[in-house]
Motif scaffolding. Sequence first.
Motif, PDB file in Angstrom:
ATOM      1  N   LEU A   1      19.199 -11.845 -16.177  1.00  0.00           N
ATOM      2  CA  LEU A   1      19.339 -10.816 -14.999  1.00  0.00           C
ATOM      3  C   LEU A   1      21.020 -10.790 -14.336  1.00  0.00           C
ATOM      4  CD1 LEU A   1      18.433 -11.735 -11.950  1.00  0.00           C
ATOM      5  CD2 LEU A   1      19.458 -13.874 -12.133  1.00  0.00           C
ATOM      6  N   LYS A   2      21.382 -10.224 -13.577  1.00  0.00           N
ATOM      7  CA  LYS A   2      22.911  -9.668 -13.208  1.00  0.00           C
ATOM      8  C   LYS A   2      22.840 -10.261 -12.047  1.00  0.00           C
ATOM      9  CE  LYS A   2      23.014  -5.606 -16.439  1.00  0.00           C
ATOM     10  NZ  LYS A   2      22.749  -3.841 -16.198  1.00  0.00           N
ATOM     11  N   VAL A   3      23.755 -11.325 -12.194  1.00  0.00           N
ATOM     12  CA  VAL A   3      24.327 -11.418 -10.590  1.00  0.00           C
ATOM     13  C   VAL A   3      25.590 -10.515 -10.240  1.00  0.00           C
ATOM     14  CG1 VAL A   3      24.985 -13.501  -9.202  1.00  0.00           C
ATOM     15  CG2 VAL A   3      22.988 -13.378 -10.945  1.00  0.00           C
ATOM     16  N   TYR A   4      25.888 -10.405  -9.266  1.00  0.00           N
ATOM     17  CA  TYR A   4      27.252  -9.450  -8.864  1.00  0.00           C
ATOM     18  C   TYR A   4      27.291 -10.514  -7.900  1.00  0.00           C
ATOM     19  CZ  TYR A   4      25.200  -5.195 -10.708  1.00  0.00           C
ATOM     20  OH  TYR A   4      24.551  -4.319 -11.428  1.00  0.00           O
ATOM     21  N   ALA A   5      28.951 -11.563  -8.236  1.00  0.00           N
ATOM     22  CA  ALA A   5      29.203 -12.554  -7.543  1.00  0.00           C
ATOM     23  C   ALA A   5      31.084 -11.843  -7.533  1.00  0.00           C
ATOM     24  CB  ALA A   5      29.605 -13.384  -8.388  1.00  0.00           C
TER      25      ALA A   5
ATOM     26  N   PRO B   1      28.165 -18.682  -0.615  1.00  0.00           N
ATOM     27  CA  PRO B   1      26.790 -18.357  -1.046  1.00  0.00           C
ATOM     28  C   PRO B   1      26.907 -17.664  -2.619  1.00  0.00           C
ATOM     29  CG  PRO B   1      27.035 -16.914   1.100  1.00  0.00           C
ATOM     30  CD  PRO B   1      28.333 -17.821   0.720  1.00  0.00           C
ATOM     31  N   VAL B   2      27.698 -16.317  -3.250  1.00  0.00           N
ATOM     32  CA  VAL B   2      27.526 -16.198  -3.876  1.00  0.00           C
ATOM     33  C   VAL B   2      27.785 -17.861  -5.924  1.00  0.00           C
ATOM     34  CG1 VAL B   2      29.254 -15.895  -6.292  1.00  0.00           C
ATOM     35  CG2 VAL B   2      28.693 -13.928  -3.958  1.00  0.00           C
ATOM     36  N   ARG B   3      28.454 -18.817  -4.679  1.00  0.00           N
ATOM     37  CA  ARG B   3      28.832 -20.295  -5.523  1.00  0.00           C
ATOM     38  C   ARG B   3      26.967 -20.435  -5.331  1.00  0.00           C
ATOM     39  NH1 ARG B   3      33.391 -20.491  -2.755  1.00  0.00           N
ATOM     40  NH2 ARG B   3      32.525 -21.771  -1.439  1.00  0.00           N
TER      41      ARG B   3
ATOM     42  N   TYR C   1      22.156 -15.595 -17.520  1.00  0.00           N
ATOM     43  CA  TYR C   1      22.802 -14.697 -15.904  1.00  0.00           C
ATOM     44  C   TYR C   1      23.866 -14.000 -16.812  1.00  0.00           C
ATOM     45  CZ  TYR C   1      26.200 -17.900 -13.689  1.00  0.00           C
ATOM     46  OH  TYR C   1      27.179 -18.830 -13.931  1.00  0.00           O
ATOM     47  N   GLU C   2      24.102 -13.194 -16.579  1.00  0.00           N
ATOM     48  CA  GLU C   2      25.489 -11.772 -17.194  1.00  0.00           C
ATOM     49  C   GLU C   2      25.782 -11.994 -15.471  1.00  0.00           C
ATOM     50  OE1 GLU C   2      27.017  -8.079 -18.013  1.00  0.00           O
ATOM     51  OE2 GLU C   2      25.124  -8.247 -17.809  1.00  0.00           O
ATOM     52  N   GLU C   3      26.801 -12.772 -15.419  1.00  0.00           N
ATOM     53  CA  GLU C   3      28.543 -12.584 -13.939  1.00  0.00           C
ATOM     54  C   GLU C   3      29.118 -11.124 -14.124  1.00  0.00           C
ATOM     55  OE1 GLU C   3      31.400 -14.670 -11.387  1.00  0.00           O
ATOM     56  OE2 GLU C   3      30.623 -16.049 -12.694  1.00  0.00           O
ATOM     57  N   ILE C   4      28.616 -10.633 -12.751  1.00  0.00           N
ATOM     58  CA  ILE C   4      29.365  -8.748 -12.283  1.00  0.00           C
ATOM     59  C   ILE C   4      30.064  -9.579 -11.717  1.00  0.00           C
ATOM     60  CG2 ILE C   4      29.289  -7.058 -12.655  1.00  0.00           C
ATOM     61  CD1 ILE C   4      26.032  -6.397 -13.567  1.00  0.00           C
ATOM     62  N   LYS C   5      31.426  -8.858 -11.787  1.00  0.00           N
ATOM     63  CA  LYS C   5      32.365  -9.430 -10.966  1.00  0.00           C
ATOM     64  C   LYS C   5      32.927  -8.592 -10.384  1.00  0.00           C
ATOM     65  CE  LYS C   5      34.285 -13.148 -13.576  1.00  0.00           C
ATOM     66  NZ  LYS C   5      35.148 -14.260 -13.546  1.00  0.00           N
TER      67      LYS C   5
ATOM     68  N   LEU D   1      27.326  -9.255  -0.601  1.00  0.00           N
ATOM     69  CA  LEU D   1      27.424 -10.270  -1.677  1.00  0.00           C
ATOM     70  C   LEU D   1      26.746 -11.949  -1.273  1.00  0.00           C
ATOM     71  CD1 LEU D   1      30.460  -9.813  -4.220  1.00  0.00           C
ATOM     72  CD2 LEU D   1      28.369  -9.593  -4.298  1.00  0.00           C
ATOM     73  N   PRO D   2      26.439 -12.275  -2.552  1.00  0.00           N
ATOM     74  CA  PRO D   2      25.791 -12.015  -3.602  1.00  0.00           C
ATOM     75  C   PRO D   2      24.897 -10.677  -3.524  1.00  0.00           C
ATOM     76  CG  PRO D   2      24.895 -13.903  -3.243  1.00  0.00           C
ATOM     77  CD  PRO D   2      25.098 -13.558  -1.824  1.00  0.00           C
ATOM     78  N   ALA D   3      24.215 -10.388  -4.804  1.00  0.00           N
ATOM     79  CA  ALA D   3      23.532  -9.759  -5.048  1.00  0.00           C
ATOM     80  C   ALA D   3      22.673  -9.466  -6.511  1.00  0.00           C
ATOM     81  CB  ALA D   3      23.546  -8.036  -4.914  1.00  0.00           C
ATOM     82  N   ILE D   4      21.882  -9.555  -7.131  1.00  0.00           N
ATOM     83  CA  ILE D   4      20.937  -9.749  -7.739  1.00  0.00           C
ATOM     84  C   ILE D   4      20.172  -8.491  -8.534  1.00  0.00           C
ATOM     85  CG2 ILE D   4      21.134 -11.939  -7.950  1.00  0.00           C
ATOM     86  CD1 ILE D   4      17.521 -11.751  -7.906  1.00  0.00           C
ATOM     87  N   VAL D   5      20.097  -8.248  -9.758  1.00  0.00           N
ATOM     88  CA  VAL D   5      19.308  -7.202 -10.699  1.00  0.00           C
ATOM     89  C   VAL D   5      18.299  -8.135 -11.567  1.00  0.00           C
ATOM     90  CG1 VAL D   5      19.681  -4.645 -12.118  1.00  0.00           C
ATOM     91  CG2 VAL D   5      21.019  -5.441  -9.904  1.00  0.00           C
ATOM     92  N   HIS D   6      17.429  -7.779 -11.395  1.00  0.00           N
ATOM     93  CA  HIS D   6      16.359  -8.034 -12.838  1.00  0.00           C
ATOM     94  C   HIS D   6      15.035  -7.038 -13.288  1.00  0.00           C
ATOM     95  CE1 HIS D   6      14.133 -11.704 -13.965  1.00  0.00           C
ATOM     96  NE2 HIS D   6      14.696 -11.448 -15.189  1.00  0.00           N
TER      97      HIS D   6
END
Length: 85
Positions: A3-7, A13-15, A28-32, A54-59
Amino acid sequence: MKLKVYADRLSQPVRAVIIFCKVNGIDYEEIKVDIANREHLTPEFAEINPMQQLPAIVHGTFKLFESHAILIYLASSFPEVADHW
């Protein structure tokens, strides 16, 4: 598939999404994405989230944005998440 979390952690909401992942043991991998430097307004990020927020995810190939929708997806898609969520 991880899981990639764009944050940007300045966003509440990101937190919420990050805390949910940590509490439930979701890897998950946090992508700043730096909101202050307007990185969320780039064409590259618009491919992930056309609303450019933000936030957005890619799975895998699945992309999702809007924190409530993300939390519902995480609660229903990961077996390690307890049923009470």
